[in-house]
Design an enzyme around this catalytic site. Structure first.
Site, PDB file in Angstrom:
ATOM      1  CG  HIS A 108     -40.399  14.074   4.436  1.00 28.47           C
ATOM      2  ND1 HIS A 108     -39.838  14.281   3.194  1.00 28.47           N
ATOM      3  CD2 HIS A 108     -41.405  13.186   4.246  1.00 28.47           C
ATOM      4  CE1 HIS A 108     -40.474  13.540   2.293  1.00 28.47           C
ATOM      5  NE2 HIS A 108     -41.427  12.864   2.910  1.00 28.47           N
TER       6      HIS A 108
ATOM      7  CG  ASP B 274     -37.520  15.859   1.557  1.00 31.77           C
ATOM      8  OD1 ASP B 274     -38.252  16.231   2.479  1.00 31.77           O
ATOM      9  OD2 ASP B 274     -37.565  14.720   1.083  1.00 31.77           O
TER      10      ASP B 274
ATOM     11  CB  SER C  31     -41.765  10.169   1.211  1.00 28.81           C
ATOM     12  OG  SER C  31     -42.427  11.298   0.762  1.00 28.81           O
TER      13      SER C  31
END
Ligand SMILES: *[C@@H]1O[C@H](CO)[C@@H](O)[C@H](O)[C@H]1NC(C)=O
Ligand SMILES: *[C@@H]1O[C@H](CO)[C@@H](O)[C@H](O)[C@H]1NC(C)=O
Ligand SMILES: *[C@@H]1O[C@H](CO)[C@@H](O)[C@H](O)[C@H]1NC(C)=O
Ligand SMILES: *[C@@H]1O[C@H](CO)[C@@H](O)[C@H](O)[C@H]1NC(C)=O
Ligand SMILES: *[C@@H]1O[C@H](CO)[C@@H](O)[C@H](O)[C@H]1NC(C)=O
Ligand SMILES: *[C@@H]1O[C@H](CO)[C@@H](O)[C@H](O)[C@H]1NC(C)=O
Ligand SMILES: *[C@@H]1O[C@H](CO)[C@@H](O)[C@H](O)[C@H]1NC(C)=O
Length: 756
Positions: free
Chosen positions: A212, A146, A538
């Protein structure tokens, strides 16, 4: 609808452009531009790292012809778990290499995108209420590919954690903004094979400057943190699905996206390091499995007994949009939770509208003067844009300052435009409804088309219109349903394998965030937060990853396919009305209790099942040999090809019809393995899709010992009812007398035209 999911994507696009310009300038081959390619060569040759470096060089030399150039263009050699290399090539060199012996595929390294709380309680995993095996759980290492990790997050504290499992071979690579790991986060690495600017090399680290990666990682395995909230919104306990599991962060995404060669390098290392499960909330377009770094990486992971869990993508609700669809991947769609975020707007005339957004600002006054972009216009021509939409440069500061402004047609940047003119807040009318709440730069709310029209009428009806936008609150709603943005099946690469495999919460999820990132991603947003609310597949993927890790803590030796089967066959079918079923594409949701109850028989697939499947799908011997690796010659003719409609022992059954098909004939060959204890008898219960006859032979499966396998055949015959296109669905459920239920969805799809 013009609202964008995440304003950060605009930043990506901009940087991507700059990066391209830079690499073009560095090219030295006349008109043709060298581009990074991946030369994928299957399984590494055992114990031959230096040899394979030389082999890679010789291959390059053959293709390029010049010794020095061949050295210059090589970017990286893979070789820990995957054989191959990345190099800057011209198209004809790539073409030449693809014909060399031992090369499976050569493909350009493109860029993929990130597929951008209370969720565990909603799934039934209330903190105290579910069974856990903490010593086993703490032996599980989850690898997350990620944007890196924010080590200072309270979700990654390691109090009470012992040293990493002895088999762990990974490392903590420190660098700017990432100075240490701990016993919770036991590994951190970053991958940036090509630097936009070579002088910046030492500026990189696995620190999360986006948020994220911290968000997804804490969703899988963050520890329990009480009173976590986003500016007080969604206040409660934030917790990962397997809070005792260990984390290894592999940073592959940067401001300009996630490059294929970096992704493949991370898989190469993570598999070698010894992770147990890999979570990837990233995706992009792919035409075949072996030109896709995620499918390739997941294939090699599968060979080592590691399940890869991936997001399905955010291109819904259109059909045929699902990404990461290889059968050895667990593909996860996004569903909603039983709460949504409401941002109330009240008008001077007493009316109010329940907007949606993540508004962190509390009003300081009871009411503010209200205007509209149209009334605040200071342009006469529409050359500058449309003031009704609050476009940049179309409104006068004197008419906006201190006011709440009403704008039509939600689009990104409206909040920023009003903020720049020192407006107080913004009410945005949406053309189409949305389920995504997003953070804004100033006080803002998105209202429905009808409510927007009412607000506009109110503005027109009075001399001194007034309004106030309240801070966001969370309210209960009906759930689950598939989020609008979640990519839908069917898939295009293996049309007869149903994807996505299941769904998990991915709408408005609260999880840890990075203080190196701003809330909205706008450069002028100075707000930072330890916890934030994001939406996307996600966010769904790490929930499924955690569920898989949870199953693994009870069954450390199960294959990736067995774990996936346990999740898929115990998932609750989603209650869908009428045509919605097409939207949902039968993605299902799961909860831990049935995962454990229904774990008694599984649909397993080994490496050789996938080889038989690939032979059926017409991958040739050369490819099969390099994929499998080793010294043995593999020939498809030595394997029984996968049988039936799909050729794989998949936990769901699916057939894609041709647009002209009237009759349906499908056969599925399946084998279940008894993973329960001793004697049991299972009886088939079928819910046939409309218009279809479903025969299961045999209808009764008897097991005497654990580990036994029983095969059966499912034959579907029927006439496609009427002349409509779409989906008919049903299910096959194996029931035993002790209440175990193992359910497979059956789904037939008929498109209205031919897709390629
Ligand atoms: C969150 O809830 C806790 C406990 O209910 C409370 O003590 C805390 O002040 C709340 N935090 C915010 C920001 O509202
Ligand atoms: C409209 O107002 C903005 C902001 O005050 C200003 O930048 C712009 O020049 C004005 N445009 C015209 C045509 O007056
Ligand atoms: C309000 O007035 C503006 C300008 O005359 C017009 O464009 C708009 O349609 C009106 N709104 C409604 C709801 O009638
Ligand atoms: C650490 O993060 C901050 C915030 O993004 C950034 O400004 C700074 O440059 C980073 N430090 C280094 C050494 O990269
Ligand atoms: C999917 O759902 C949306 C909104 O719920 C609806 O407008 C659309 O028609 C649905 N699509 C299909 C193919 O059923
Ligand atoms: C197998 O397929 C590859 C790529 O499509 C091709 O280059 C190769 O010649 C094929 N090999 C055989 C034995 O057919
Ligand atoms: C079948 O298709 C035709 C042409 O597309 C359409 O006019 C007709 O209404 C359809 N009939 C049914 C029963 O759906």
């Amino acid at each position: 609808m013009k609202i964008t999911l995440n304003p950060r994507f605009r930043v990506f696009v901009l940087c991507f452009y700059l990066f391209n310009v830079a690499s073009e300038a560095a090219s030295d081959d006349g008109n043709e531009e060298r581009k990074p390619y991946i030369v994928y060569m299957g399984e590494p040759v055992p114990g031959a790292n230096p040899n394979s470096l030389e082999h890679h060089h010789n291959l390059l030399l053959t293709a390029i012809g010049d010794e020095r150039r061949a050295r210059e263009v090589r970017i990286h050699s893979y070789g820990k778990s995957i054989n191959g290399f990345a190099a800057r090539l011209l198209p004809h060199e790539a073409e030449k290499l693809s014909r060399e012996e031992g090369v499976v595929s050569v493909f350009e390294s493109t860029r993929r995108k990130l597929h951008t709380t209370r969720s565990w309680d909603f799934l039934g995993m209330k903190e105290s209420k579910y069974q856990r095996r903490i010593p086993f759980e703490s032996n599980i290492i989850v690898g997350v590919l990620d944007t890196g990790i924010y080590m200072e997050s309270p979700s990654f504290k390691d109090e009470g954690f012992g040293p990493p499992p002895a088999r762990w071979k990974g490392k903590c690579v420190t660098g700017p903004n990432l100075t240490h790991c701990n016993n919770k986060v036991i590994g951190a690495k970053y991958f940036r094979l090509e630097y936009p600017n070579p002088g910046e090399k030492n500026k990189f680290s696995a620190a999360d400057e986006d948020g994220h990666g911290t968000h997804t990682t804490s969703t899988v395995a963050g520890i329990s943190v009480s009173a976590a909230s986003f500016y007080g919104i969604a206040n409660g306990t934030a917790r990962g699905g397997v809070p005792s599991a260990r984390i290894a962060a592999y940073k592959v995404c940067w401001e300009d996206g996630c490059s294929d060669m970096d992704l493949l390098a991370a898989f190469d290392e993570a598999i070698w390091d010894g992770v147990d499960i890999i979570s990837v909330s990233i995706g992009g377009a792919s035409s075949t499995y072996f030109q896709d770094p995620i499918a390739i990486g997941a294939f090699h992971a599968m060979k080592k007994g590691i399940l890869t869990s991936c997001s399905a993508g955010n291109n819904g609700p259109d059909l045929f949009t699902v990404a990461n669809s290889a059968p050895w991947i667990m593909t996860v769609a996004a569903s909603s939770l039983d709460r949504k975020f409401q941002t109330l707007v009240k008008l001077g005339n007493g009316l109010s509208a329940p907007g949606i957004s993540l508004n962190t600002f509390s009003p300081k006054k009871k009411m503010y003067p209200l205007t509209s972009g149209f009334l605040a216009s200071n342009v006469s021509e529409d050359d500058y844009g449309n003031p009704s939409l609050c476009d940049y440069g179309t409104m006068g500061e004197d008419k906006v300052k201190g006011r709440v402004v009403y704008c039509e047609e939600g689009s990104s940047g409206q909040d920023s435009n009003i903020k720049n003119l020192r407006g107080e807040g913004v009410i945005i009318q949406l053309e189409e409804p949305t389920d995504i709440a997003s953070a804004t730069l100033i006080s803002a709310t998105y209202v429905s088309y009808g409510d927007g029209a009412a607000i506009s009428r109110y503005i027109n009806s009075t001399k001194n219109p007034r309004a106030v936008i309240h801070k966001t609150t969370s309210v209960r709603t009906v759930a689950p349903s598939i989020a609008s943005f979640s990519s839908r099946g069917p898939q295009l690469i293996s049309p007869d394998i149903l994807k996505p495999d299941l769904s998990a919460p991915g709408l408005n999820i609260l999880a840890a965030y990075s203080k190196f990132a701003s809330i909205t991603g706008y450069p002028d947003d100075k707000r930072q937060t330890l916890y934030s609310i994001l939406s996307g597949t996600s966010m769904a993927c790490p929930h499924a990853t955690a569920a898989a890790a949870y199953v693994k803590s009870f069954h450390p030796n199960w294959s990736p396919a067995a774990i996936k089967s346990a999740l898929m066959t115990t998932a609750k079918p989603m209650r869908v009305k009428g045509k919605d079923i097409c939207n949902a594409s039968k993605a299902e949701t799961f909860s831990p209790e049935p995962i454990l109850r229904g774990r008694e028989v599984v649909y397993d697939n080994s490496m050789s099942s996938y080889i038989r499947y690939l032979c059926k799908e017409k991958y040739n011997d050369t490819m099969i040999r390099v994929l499998v690796g080793g010294r043995k010659e593999y020939k498809c003719k030595d394997f029984k090809h996968g049988l039936g409609t799909d050729g794989l022992n998949y936990p769901s059954m699916h057939k894609q019809l041709r647009p002209t098909d009237k009759r349906v004939n499908a056969v599925f060959y399946r084998t279940v393995t008894n993973v329960g204890f001793g004697y049991s008898v299972y009886v088939a219960r079928v819910r046939a899709p409309k218009g279809m006859k479903v025969e299961v032979r045999p209808r009764i499966l008897r097991f005497v010992r654990p580990g036994e396998r029983r095969s059966f055949k499912v034959v579907i015959n029927g006439v496609w009812v009427k002349n409509w296109t779409g989906v008919v669905s049903g299910s096959l459920q194996w029931n035993d007398l002790r209440g175990h239920r193992v359910r497979s969805p059956i789904l037939l799809f008929k498109p209205d035209h031919h897709f390629t």
